[in-house]
Design a protein around this motif. Structure first.
Motif, PDB file in Angstrom:
ATOM      1  N   SER A 111      41.407  27.973 -58.646  1.00  0.00           N
ATOM      2  CA  SER A 111      40.664  28.108 -57.496  1.00  0.00           C
ATOM      3  C   SER A 111      40.348  26.811 -57.047  1.00  0.00           C
ATOM      4  O   SER A 111      40.107  26.512 -56.024  1.00  0.00           O
ATOM      5  N   ALA A 112      40.153  25.676 -57.866  1.00  0.00           N
ATOM      6  CA  ALA A 112      39.729  24.263 -57.690  1.00  0.00           C
ATOM      7  C   ALA A 112      40.817  23.823 -56.500  1.00  0.00           C
ATOM      8  O   ALA A 112      40.443  23.044 -55.479  1.00  0.00           O
ATOM      9  N   ALA A 113      42.086  24.018 -56.720  1.00  0.00           N
ATOM     10  CA  ALA A 113      42.976  23.566 -55.767  1.00  0.00           C
ATOM     11  C   ALA A 113      42.928  24.361 -54.351  1.00  0.00           C
ATOM     12  O   ALA A 113      42.690  23.434 -53.479  1.00  0.00           O
ATOM     13  N   TYR A 114      42.357  25.608 -54.272  1.00  0.00           N
ATOM     14  CA  TYR A 114      42.461  26.069 -52.906  1.00  0.00           C
ATOM     15  C   TYR A 114      41.009  25.614 -52.377  1.00  0.00           C
ATOM     16  O   TYR A 114      40.661  25.412 -51.227  1.00  0.00           O
ATOM     17  N   VAL A 115      39.940  25.684 -53.202  1.00  0.00           N
ATOM     18  CA  VAL A 115      38.418  25.211 -52.734  1.00  0.00           C
ATOM     19  C   VAL A 115      38.387  23.626 -52.359  1.00  0.00           C
ATOM     20  O   VAL A 115      37.931  23.644 -51.001  1.00  0.00           O
ATOM     21  N   SER A 116      39.248  23.089 -52.803  1.00  0.00           N
ATOM     22  CA  SER A 116      39.337  21.554 -52.311  1.00  0.00           C
ATOM     23  C   SER A 116      39.884  21.377 -50.819  1.00  0.00           C
ATOM     24  O   SER A 116      39.484  20.943 -50.067  1.00  0.00           O
ATOM     25  N   GLU A 117      40.984  22.413 -50.722  1.00  0.00           N
ATOM     26  CA  GLU A 117      41.461  22.355 -49.144  1.00  0.00           C
ATOM     27  C   GLU A 117      40.520  23.066 -48.287  1.00  0.00           C
ATOM     28  O   GLU A 117      40.238  22.724 -47.142  1.00  0.00           O
ATOM     29  N   ILE A 118      39.658  23.838 -48.799  1.00  0.00           N
ATOM     30  CA  ILE A 118      38.630  24.585 -48.110  1.00  0.00           C
ATOM     31  C   ILE A 118      37.531  23.419 -47.753  1.00  0.00           C
ATOM     32  O   ILE A 118      37.089  23.439 -46.553  1.00  0.00           O
ATOM     33  N   ILE A 119      36.872  22.616 -48.511  1.00  0.00           N
ATOM     34  CA  ILE A 119      36.002  21.670 -48.358  1.00  0.00           C
ATOM     35  C   ILE A 119      36.606  20.734 -47.378  1.00  0.00           C
ATOM     36  O   ILE A 119      35.969  20.326 -46.507  1.00  0.00           O
ATOM     37  N   ARG A 120      38.010  20.304 -47.560  1.00  0.00           N
ATOM     38  CA  ARG A 120      38.618  19.435 -46.708  1.00  0.00           C
ATOM     39  C   ARG A 120      38.586  19.816 -45.212  1.00  0.00           C
ATOM     40  O   ARG A 120      38.117  19.078 -44.358  1.00  0.00           O
ATOM     41  N   ALA A 121      39.176  20.922 -45.226  1.00  0.00           N
ATOM     42  CA  ALA A 121      39.105  21.612 -43.839  1.00  0.00           C
ATOM     43  C   ALA A 121      37.585  21.534 -43.162  1.00  0.00           C
ATOM     44  O   ALA A 121      37.540  21.553 -42.019  1.00  0.00           O
ATOM     45  N   GLY A 122      36.738  21.952 -44.011  1.00  0.00           N
ATOM     46  CA  GLY A 122      35.222  22.222 -43.489  1.00  0.00           C
ATOM     47  C   GLY A 122      34.811  20.777 -42.945  1.00  0.00           C
ATOM     48  O   GLY A 122      34.155  20.632 -41.977  1.00  0.00           O
ATOM     49  N   ILE A 123      35.174  19.749 -43.747  1.00  0.00           N
ATOM     50  CA  ILE A 123      34.645  18.403 -43.269  1.00  0.00           C
ATOM     51  C   ILE A 123      35.250  17.900 -42.022  1.00  0.00           C
ATOM     52  O   ILE A 123      34.971  17.412 -41.307  1.00  0.00           O
ATOM     53  N   ASP A 124      36.619  18.088 -42.083  1.00  0.00           N
ATOM     54  CA  ASP A 124      37.622  17.736 -40.920  1.00  0.00           C
ATOM     55  C   ASP A 124      37.146  18.595 -39.666  1.00  0.00           C
ATOM     56  O   ASP A 124      37.481  17.780 -38.612  1.00  0.00           O
ATOM     57  N   ALA A 125      36.602  19.720 -39.864  1.00  0.00           N
ATOM     58  CA  ALA A 125      36.036  20.356 -38.397  1.00  0.00           C
ATOM     59  C   ALA A 125      35.011  19.764 -37.828  1.00  0.00           C
ATOM     60  O   ALA A 125      34.650  20.117 -36.729  1.00  0.00           O
ATOM     61  N   VAL A 126      34.227  19.129 -38.635  1.00  0.00           N
ATOM     62  CA  VAL A 126      32.891  18.367 -37.921  1.00  0.00           C
ATOM     63  C   VAL A 126      33.420  17.158 -37.035  1.00  0.00           C
ATOM     64  O   VAL A 126      34.546  16.447 -37.657  1.00  0.00           O
ATOM     65  N   ASP A 127      32.991  17.249 -35.951  1.00  0.00           N
ATOM     66  CA  ASP A 127      33.539  15.919 -34.877  1.00  0.00           C
ATOM     67  C   ASP A 127      33.294  14.776 -35.615  1.00  0.00           C
ATOM     68  O   ASP A 127      32.264  14.163 -36.115  1.00  0.00           O
ATOM     69  N   LYS A 128      34.321  13.872 -35.604  1.00  0.00           N
ATOM     70  CA  LYS A 128      34.477  12.654 -36.368  1.00  0.00           C
ATOM     71  C   LYS A 128      33.350  11.690 -35.673  1.00  0.00           C
ATOM     72  O   LYS A 128      33.165  10.626 -36.301  1.00  0.00           O
ATOM     73  N   GLY A 129      33.127  11.845 -34.252  1.00  0.00           N
ATOM     74  CA  GLY A 129      32.334  10.850 -33.792  1.00  0.00           C
ATOM     75  C   GLY A 129      30.753  10.912 -34.323  1.00  0.00           C
ATOM     76  O   GLY A 129      30.126   9.782 -34.267  1.00  0.00           O
ATOM     77  N   GLN A 130      30.298  12.041 -34.773  1.00  0.00           N
ATOM     78  CA  GLN A 130      29.227  12.025 -35.560  1.00  0.00           C
ATOM     79  C   GLN A 130      28.998  11.021 -36.727  1.00  0.00           C
ATOM     80  O   GLN A 130      28.169  10.349 -36.952  1.00  0.00           O
ATOM     81  N   LEU A 131      30.155  11.020 -37.617  1.00  0.00           N
ATOM     82  CA  LEU A 131      30.308  10.146 -38.604  1.00  0.00           C
ATOM     83  C   LEU A 131      30.250   8.420 -38.108  1.00  0.00           C
ATOM     84  O   LEU A 131      29.462   7.789 -38.721  1.00  0.00           O
ATOM     85  N   GLU A 132      31.010   8.121 -37.229  1.00  0.00           N
ATOM     86  CA  GLU A 132      30.974   6.861 -36.286  1.00  0.00           C
ATOM     87  C   GLU A 132      29.695   6.587 -35.916  1.00  0.00           C
ATOM     88  O   GLU A 132      29.100   5.365 -36.050  1.00  0.00           O
ATOM     89  N   ALA A 133      28.857   7.579 -35.211  1.00  0.00           N
ATOM     90  CA  ALA A 133      27.470   7.289 -34.642  1.00  0.00           C
ATOM     91  C   ALA A 133      26.565   6.916 -35.995  1.00  0.00           C
ATOM     92  O   ALA A 133      25.693   6.034 -35.828  1.00  0.00           O
ATOM     93  N   ALA A 134      26.823   7.743 -37.125  1.00  0.00           N
ATOM     94  CA  ALA A 134      25.815   7.644 -38.290  1.00  0.00           C
ATOM     95  C   ALA A 134      26.013   6.115 -38.638  1.00  0.00           C
ATOM     96  O   ALA A 134      25.000   5.529 -39.074  1.00  0.00           O
ATOM     97  N   ARG A 135      27.364   5.707 -38.754  1.00  0.00           N
ATOM     98  CA  ARG A 135      27.662   4.615 -39.228  1.00  0.00           C
ATOM     99  C   ARG A 135      27.089   3.460 -38.375  1.00  0.00           C
ATOM    100  O   ARG A 135      26.895   2.216 -38.937  1.00  0.00           O
ATOM    101  N   SER A 136      27.184   3.485 -37.230  1.00  0.00           N
ATOM    102  CA  SER A 136      26.753   2.669 -36.072  1.00  0.00           C
ATOM    103  C   SER A 136      24.986   2.422 -36.168  1.00  0.00           C
ATOM    104  O   SER A 136      24.696   1.424 -35.775  1.00  0.00           O
ATOM    105  N   LEU A 137      24.504   3.381 -36.736  1.00  0.00           N
ATOM    106  CA  LEU A 137      22.975   3.473 -36.895  1.00  0.00           C
ATOM    107  C   LEU A 137      22.560   2.872 -38.220  1.00  0.00           C
ATOM    108  O   LEU A 137      21.420   2.483 -38.553  1.00  0.00           O
ATOM    109  N   GLY A 138      23.719   2.165 -39.019  1.00  0.00           N
ATOM    110  CA  GLY A 138      23.240   1.672 -40.278  1.00  0.00           C
ATOM    111  C   GLY A 138      23.273   2.412 -41.538  1.00  0.00           C
ATOM    112  O   GLY A 138      23.026   2.166 -42.503  1.00  0.00           O
ATOM    113  N   MET A 139      23.766   3.757 -41.267  1.00  0.00           N
ATOM    114  CA  MET A 139      23.762   4.541 -42.290  1.00  0.00           C
ATOM    115  C   MET A 139      25.002   4.054 -43.239  1.00  0.00           C
ATOM    116  O   MET A 139      26.084   3.793 -42.727  1.00  0.00           O
ATOM    117  N   SER A 140      24.962   4.280 -44.822  1.00  0.00           N
ATOM    118  CA  SER A 140      26.186   4.171 -45.427  1.00  0.00           C
ATOM    119  C   SER A 140      27.139   5.378 -45.329  1.00  0.00           C
ATOM    120  O   SER A 140      26.735   6.500 -44.918  1.00  0.00           O
TER     121      SER A 140
END
Length: 226
Positions: free
Chosen positions: A105-134
């Motif tokens: 199950s871990a192998a399939y859940v890993s891909e589920i988590i990866r796909a869920g993270i990748d579905a979030v707009d990457k610009g949001q991570l870049e914006a958070a990083r530009s605001l000084g977040m780690s």
């Protein structure tokens, strides 16, 4: 030959116990699968390098591909017999089945988590990083809350899948629903009727869980539209 379900009247306790074991195996396997799957996702996304090689990412990718490329039945038997022959540990069927199904199950859940993270707009991570977040803070506060809404329904579907695939643990003697059907067949010399009852139990469990997950998914979508 006509069907005769009366022969099952005094043997239904086997099925009731089988349902309990099936649900227990599935719950624990998905729980451990989520924990290990999250670790695999972190390893796969790790930027740790030795020279030009990313050992953690390569290890996680190799594990996922091997698990997804081999049958669960084989994995269950490898875990059960492997502990005995390689580690000299005489493991009981139940923990061996839980470990094997969790690793799968871990192998399939890993891909589920990866796909869920990748579905979030990457610009949001870049914006958070530009605001000084780690990186960690941005993932925890910005990305993961949104990714969770994509991940949870898929985890529910994985739970349904694990309930059905846990039947393979019967080959090593785990007393879940299919094993119970085999026991009743041995007692009554009737094979078809126990299999029909087993199918009904599996359907009721998975159908009920599916409806619950659909309800949760609708509620999550409704909260997004507010």
């Amino acid at each position: 030959m006509s069907l005769d379900f009366s022969v099952l009247a005094g043997n239904m306790d086997y099925f009731y116990k089988g349902v309990q074991w099936t649900i227990l195996i599935s719950l624990l396997s998905v729980l451990f699968g989520v924990i290990f799957g999250a670790l695999l996702t972190l390893m796969k996304r790790s930027k740790f390098k030795i020279g030009k090689v990313k050992p953690l990412s390569m290890l996680a990718t190799a594990y996922i591909e091997i698990i997804r490329g081999t049958p669960m039945l084989l994995q269950i038997m490898l875990v059960y017999y492997g502990f005995d022959q390689l580690l000299n540990i005489n493991m009981d069927p139940l923990p061996a089945g839980i470990i094997a199904v969790s690793l799968n199950s871990a192998a399939y859940v890993s891909e589920i988590i990866r796909a869920g993270i990748d579905a979030v707009d990457k610009g949001q991570l870049e914006a958070a990083r530009s605001l000084g977040m780690s990186q960690f803070m941005a993932m925890r506060l910005i990305i993961m809350p949104q990714a969770t809404k994509n991940i949870l329904p898929a985890i529910g579907n994985e739970f349904v899948t694990v309930i059905k695939e846990s039947s393979m643990a019967s080959v090593i003697g785990v007393g879940e629903i299919m094993y119970s059907a085999k026991v009743i067949t041995g007692k009554t010399f009737r094979a078809f009727e126990p299999l029909i009852v087993a199918a009904i139990f599996y359907f009721v469990i998975t159908f009920t869980l599916g409806r619950i997950m659909n309800y949760i998914e609708r509620r999550m979508k409704a909260s997004d539209s507010r």
